[in-house]
Design a protein around this motif. Structure first.
Motif, short mmCIF file in Angstrom:
data_model
loop_
_atom_site.label_atom_id
_atom_site.label_comp_id
_atom_site.label_asym_id
_atom_site.label_seq_id
_atom_site.Cartn_x
_atom_site.Cartn_y
_atom_site.Cartn_z
N TYR A 43 0.84 -1.20 0.00
CA TYR A 43 0.00 0.00 0.00
C TYR A 43 0.87 1.25 0.00
CZ TYR A 43 -3.51 3.40 1.46
OH TYR A 43 -4.34 4.49 1.54
N GLY A 44 1.88 1.26 0.86
CA GLY A 44 2.80 2.40 0.91
C GLY A 44 3.49 2.63 -0.42
N TYR A 73 0.92 4.02 -2.79
CA TYR A 73 0.47 5.35 -2.37
C TYR A 73 1.50 6.40 -2.73
CZ TYR A 73 -0.94 9.29 0.48
OH TYR A 73 -1.30 10.55 0.89
N ARG A 74 2.77 6.10 -2.50
CA ARG A 74 3.83 7.07 -2.80
C ARG A 74 3.96 7.31 -4.29
NH1 ARG A 74 3.73 10.07 1.10
NH2 ARG A 74 4.70 9.44 3.06
N ILE A 111 2.87 17.44 6.68
CA ILE A 111 4.22 16.93 6.43
C ILE A 111 4.16 15.75 5.48
CG2 ILE A 111 6.19 15.78 7.49
CD1 ILE A 111 5.73 17.51 9.96
N LEU A 112 3.16 14.86 5.70
CA LEU A 112 3.00 13.73 4.79
C LEU A 112 2.74 14.24 3.39
CD1 LEU A 112 0.83 11.25 6.86
CD2 LEU A 112 3.22 11.03 6.29
N LEU A 124 5.93 15.39 1.74
CA LEU A 124 6.76 14.31 1.20
C LEU A 124 6.16 13.81 -0.10
CD1 LEU A 124 9.07 12.30 1.32
CD2 LEU A 124 7.69 10.86 2.82
N LEU A 168 15.41 14.45 -3.24
CA LEU A 168 14.21 14.36 -2.38
C LEU A 168 14.48 15.04 -1.04
CD1 LEU A 168 11.39 12.86 -2.42
CD2 LEU A 168 12.50 11.11 -1.05
N ARG A 169 15.63 14.75 -0.47
CA ARG A 169 15.97 15.31 0.84
C ARG A 169 16.12 16.83 0.74
NH1 ARG A 169 20.82 15.76 4.04
NH2 ARG A 169 22.07 15.00 2.30
N MET A 205 12.69 18.42 0.61
CA MET A 205 12.03 18.39 1.91
C MET A 205 12.64 19.41 2.85
SD MET A 205 9.52 16.23 2.17
CE MET A 205 9.46 15.86 3.92
N GLU A 254 11.12 22.92 5.03
CA GLU A 254 10.96 22.81 6.48
C GLU A 254 11.39 24.08 7.20
OE1 GLU A 254 13.08 19.32 7.59
OE2 GLU A 254 11.38 18.01 7.26
#
Lengths: 181, 189
Positions: free
Chosen positions: A34-35, A38-39, A119-120, A123, A173-174, A177, A181
């Motif tokens: 699922y993860g 979903y991503r 936050i989710l 990402l 990606l990092r 993010m 933040e």
């Protein structure tokens, strides 16, 4: 699965199309699958449908498992399923751009210290900024828990190439993010 | 999520120098930690039950298809076997009778026992119709096989006791034994 003997016994039950064994399979792998979906698609309902289709397909395909890493085999089936879905979705890119735009609007509206859901979303927003191939590679590695060697073999490319792609994708990606933040 | 980063630095050092390998390994570990901090939504209990229900139905459908295809395959194999075994027996009227060869009349066959036709509809009650989309097509094919078997008239001289009752064919009246009549192309495979 830690124990090879247990895995072997479990595979045999699956290959006999034991419904209880498949029920256990859903419990063990459903969350990770699922993860993964979903991503990649960002939609909870679509992700559940992917997982449901995946495990129904595994009932037919379990006979093709010939040993080796079961996780790799399962996530390869999942990856092929998702690629088939992409091929059918001619407007996928437009939908993705719209979803990314929507996510961006949501992110812009969040307070200085966003809640967990924001936050989710952040990402997910960052994931959707990546190209599809990189996103799928990163999620395949993360949710499939595969080594770089297994990844390279599955993609039929040199391990150095896979390492480079993963590093580049994760670093980007990092950075995305950390910038928000 | 437990990541498989065993010997990551050693692996990277095969392609880059030590300092670069250190930096790359650190980048990968930090990104993995970031993903761990922000996990995807969990699959709910009701969703798991729905998926398990669908999978159980898929298992049942798979078992039904195995029964149907297994039965059709067996019937086809049995038909082919009987044709191979009994199709060449008996006397055929020669197309040309050479002068050098004596004319031999065909012997009268031994009394034979009339065998009942056996229905190939072995699985009518095995499962509900309309559930499996392929059932209608498979059923039609089986009916064709059954009709083909009924159309074959076999010449034989096998005593009744050597031809058990549970075979899938029955023989026509022996008085029409002179001709091996095959009315379909079924036997061609």
């Amino acid at each position: 699965m830690a124990d090879q003997q247990e895995l072997s016994t479990f595979i045999k039950r699956l290959q006999k199309r034991d419904a209880a064994a498949f029920g256990e399979l859903v419990e063990r792998y459903g969350g990770r699958c699922y993860g993964y979906f979903y991503r990649l698609c960002g939609n909870p309902e679509q992700s559940e449908e992917f997982v449901s289709e995946l495990f129904a397909k595994l009932v037919e395909k379990i006979g093709t498992f010939e040993g080796g890493s079961f996780d790799k085999w399962l996530f390869t089936v999942a990856s092929n399923q998702f690629r088939d879905y992409l091929r059918r979705q001619y407007r996928y890119k437009r939908l993705l751009d719209e979803a990314a735009e929507e996510q961006r609007r949501q992110v812009d509206q969040t307070p200085e210290r966003p809640g967990e859901q924001a936050i989710l979303d952040k990402l997910q927003w960052a994931m959707e900024k990546l190209d599809k191939e990189t996103a799928e590679l990163l999620m395949f590695r993360y949710y499939g828990q595969m080594s770089f060697r297994e990844l390279a073999e599955m993609r039929n490319e040199p391990i150095g190439t896979t390492l480079s792609k993963v590093h580049r994708g994760l670093k980007r990606l990092r950075m995305m993010m950390e910038d928000t933040e | 999520m437990k990541m498989n980063n065993d010997n990551l630095k050693a692996l990277l050092q095969r392609f880059v120098d030590e300092a670069s390998a250190d930096a790359m390994a650190e980048d990968i570990r930090k990104a993995d930690a970031l993903m761990d901090r922000y996990p995807s939504p969990a699959l709910g209990g009701e969703a798991v039950e729905r998926i398990q229900g669908r999978v159980a139905a898929a298992c049942a459908a798979h078992r039904r298809r195995r029964i149907v295809f297994g039965g059709a395959g067996f019937a086809a194999a049995a038909a082919a076997l009987v044709i191979v075994l009994f199709g060449s027996r008996g006397a055929y009227p020669p197309a040309v009778q050479p002068e050098s060869m004596p004319i031999v009349s065909a012997p009268v066959p031994a009394p034979v026992r009339e065998l009942p036709a056996v229905s190939l509809n072995l699985w009518d009650d095995a499962f509900e119709t309309g559930v499996d989309d392929s059932y209608a097509a498979i059923r039609e094919e089986l009916d064709n096989i059954s009709a083909s078997i009924e159309a074959v008239k076999v010449i034989h001289r096998i005593p009744a006791q050597d031809f058990p009752a549970d075979r899938y064919f029955y023989r026509d009246d022996v008085e029409s034994r002179d001709t091996l009549l095959i009315t379909t192309d079924f036997w061609k495979g």
